[in-house]
Design an enzyme around this catalytic site. Structure first.
Site, mmCIF file in Angstrom:
data_model
loop_
_atom_site.group_PDB
_atom_site.id
_atom_site.type_symbol
_atom_site.label_atom_id
_atom_site.label_comp_id
_atom_site.label_asym_id
_atom_site.label_seq_id
_atom_site.Cartn_x
_atom_site.Cartn_y
_atom_site.Cartn_z
ATOM 1 N N TYR A 269 43.885 46.586 37.169
ATOM 2 C CA TYR A 269 43.897 46.997 35.762
ATOM 3 C C TYR A 269 43.645 48.512 35.672
ATOM 4 O O TYR A 269 43.599 49.202 36.690
ATOM 5 C CB TYR A 269 42.895 46.155 34.965
ATOM 6 C CG TYR A 269 43.263 44.680 35.009
ATOM 7 C CD1 TYR A 269 44.353 44.201 34.276
ATOM 8 C CD2 TYR A 269 42.579 43.789 35.830
ATOM 9 C CE1 TYR A 269 44.729 42.864 34.342
ATOM 10 C CE2 TYR A 269 42.958 42.448 35.903
ATOM 11 C CZ TYR A 269 44.029 41.989 35.152
ATOM 12 O OH TYR A 269 44.415 40.670 35.223
ATOM 13 N N PRO B 51 33.262 37.254 36.292
ATOM 14 C CA PRO B 51 34.099 37.393 35.094
ATOM 15 C C PRO B 51 35.328 36.511 35.245
ATOM 16 O O PRO B 51 36.025 36.575 36.265
ATOM 17 C CB PRO B 51 34.466 38.883 35.093
ATOM 18 C CG PRO B 51 34.239 39.360 36.494
ATOM 19 C CD PRO B 51 33.183 38.482 37.083
ATOM 20 N N GLN C 148 32.130 42.010 30.484
ATOM 21 C CA GLN C 148 33.022 42.793 31.346
ATOM 22 C C GLN C 148 34.031 43.528 30.458
ATOM 23 O O GLN C 148 34.855 42.889 29.785
ATOM 24 C CB GLN C 148 33.783 41.936 32.357
ATOM 25 C CG GLN C 148 34.542 42.852 33.339
ATOM 26 C CD GLN C 148 35.484 42.147 34.289
ATOM 27 O OE1 GLN C 148 36.326 41.377 33.841
ATOM 28 N NE2 GLN C 148 35.348 42.404 35.581
ATOM 29 N N GLY D 65 33.211 32.426 41.122
ATOM 30 C CA GLY D 65 34.194 32.165 40.081
ATOM 31 C C GLY D 65 34.489 30.696 39.889
ATOM 32 O O GLY D 65 33.864 30.001 39.076
ATOM 33 N N ARG E 175 32.641 46.878 38.653
ATOM 34 C CA ARG E 175 33.301 46.001 39.633
ATOM 35 C C ARG E 175 34.484 46.736 40.250
ATOM 36 O O ARG E 175 35.284 47.335 39.527
ATOM 37 C CB ARG E 175 33.791 44.712 38.972
ATOM 38 C CG ARG E 175 34.250 43.696 40.018
ATOM 39 C CD ARG E 175 34.614 42.350 39.438
ATOM 40 N NE ARG E 175 34.322 41.310 40.425
ATOM 41 C CZ ARG E 175 34.935 40.137 40.484
ATOM 42 N NH1 ARG E 175 35.869 39.815 39.595
ATOM 43 N NH2 ARG E 175 34.627 39.254 41.414
ATOM 44 N N THR F 170 38.641 35.224 33.046
ATOM 45 C CA THR F 170 39.546 35.208 31.899
ATOM 46 C C THR F 170 40.004 33.788 31.629
ATOM 47 O O THR F 170 40.491 33.104 32.527
ATOM 48 C CB THR F 170 40.746 36.132 32.204
ATOM 49 O OG1 THR F 170 40.272 37.474 32.205
ATOM 50 C CG2 THR F 170 41.857 35.972 31.190
#
Ligand SMILES: Cc1cc2nc3c(=O)[nH]c(=O)nc-3n(C[C@H](O)[C@H](O)[C@H](O)COP(=O)(O)O)c2cc1C
Length: 357
Positions: free
Chosen positions: A177, A22, A97, A314, A224, A24
């Site tokens: 988060y 994932p 995600q 990534g 995750r 961003t």
């Protein structure tokens, strides 16, 4: 070489063991609607075993960054449907995600809503907003009734993802988060059933994952986690407590038969990750975090050494749309440019070239 062998992740079969992390990228505009540039970005990378989308917010309060896409409005779901169609047409598979930013946000980003968290404790630092960087605000501590509402947002966003043609959903329990904020004893200072003991701190994540699994089927749901990542003030400095917290989490989740567990930890082959892997008893995808970029050698060592079922990649996937071919044939790689990770437009996003022949 295990890199190219197929793998079953719950209801989803993938043709190789390299999974796009994932990532961003903040290129979905003010309304958070995936656009043609986003479609092209994911389509280009469809030869990876599985794509996991960038973190997508399940409700406006959960938006962490300007330009981040959502899974809330009809327009957002329609935008994602175009992404999934393009990925499937190119022969790929994609999970969304689902990411609630918790206190890693600001009312300038959420459209005036106060960010939420397990406890009313601000992160020490600055957040990216429409008006540049600002200090992190003190979040509102969720009440138990509000916790039920957030779980419902995760469920609805996950249903929206499946309606948009996603092959599955990954709950973002990592990197400081909202879900991770509940797990950490420093960001979670609650005194009710959601705080205090390891089992209590794991409760919210268990409830989110179980509710989503019930709604869309466990074989389409991944999780995750990033134990001991110590990022964004979601500190986990007591190793025994980490073992107890994540142990409680996986004891509850293992019987569900989830699609996969994705673990970010600096030592994927070390005792902690391998113990969590044994406790989960399903497919485990590994990533060693931000400090050193994942290399082909590391991926091969993890897979051929039997330390992980798949490798989450990534930055090499940002820079190499045809990464699977380059790693399979040990060909030269493009280098990622961090200065364009969070900018706008095609530069550093859809203009990294694939090899010609
Ligand atoms: C630009 C960028 C954006 C990221 N966004 C997310 C995200 O949305 N969700 C997430 O779980 N991790 C995110 N991460 C972490 C990556 O998934 C991955 O763990 C990290 O890049 C380390 O792997 P690598 O060495 O292969 O790049 C991000 C990392 C980068 C570099």
């Amino acid at each position: 070489m295990n890199l190219l062998s197929p793998l079953t992740l719950g209801d989803v079969d993938i043709p190789n063991r390299v999974i796009m992390a994932p990532l961003t990228r903040l290129r979905s505009g003010h309304d958070g609607v995936p656009n043609s540039l986003n479609i092209e970005h994911y389509r280009q990378r469809a030869s990876l075993g599985l794509l996991v989308s960038e973190g997508v917010y399940p409700g406006k309060t959960g938006q962490g960054y300007p330009g981040q896409p959502g899974l809330v409005t009809e327009e957002q779901v329609a935008g994602w449907a175009k992404v999934t169609e393009a990925v499937h047409d190119a022969g790929g598979r994609i999970f969304a995600q689902v990411m609630h930013a918790g206190r890693v946000s600001h009312s300038d980003v959420t459209g005036g809503l106060q960010p939420v968290a397990p406890s009313a404790i601000a992160i020490d630092g600055q957040v990216r907003t429409h008006d540049g960087k600002q200090p992190y605000p003190v979040p509102h501590a969720l009440t138990e009734a509000e916790i039920d509402g957030v779980i419902e947002e995760f469920v609805q966003a996950s249903k929206n993802a499946i309606a948009a043609g996603m092959d599955g959903v990954e709950m973002h329990g990592a990197n400081g988060y909202l879900l991770h904020e509940f797990l950490s004893p420093e960001s979670n200072q609650r005194t009710d059933d959601y705080g205090g003991s390891a089992a209590n701190r794991a409760r919210f994540v268990i409830e989110v994952v179980a509710a989503v699994a019930e709604a869309v089927g466990p074989g389409r749901v991944g999780l995750r986690i990033s134990p001991e990542h110590n990022i964004q003030d979601a500190f986990e400095r007591d190793h025994e407590d980490v073992k107890a917290t994540y142990g409680a989490l996986l004891e509850a989740l293992a019987p569900l038969g989830l699609s996969y567990l994705s673990i970010l930890h600096k030592e994927p082959s070390g005792d902690l990750v391998q113990d969590l892997r044994a406790a989960f008893a399903g497919p485990v995808l590994a990533n060693s975090g931000f400090s050193v970029m994942t290399s082909r050698e590391e991926a091969l060592a993890l897979l051929d050494g039997g330390h992980a079922d798949g490798v989450v990649v990534g930055r090499p996937a940002i820079a190499n749309p045809d990464l699977i071919r380059r790693w399979a044939e040990d060909l030269p790689l493009n280098t990622p440019d961090p200065s364009t990770f969070y900018t706008s437009g095609a530069e550093g996003y859809t203009d990294y070239p694939a090899l010609r022949n």
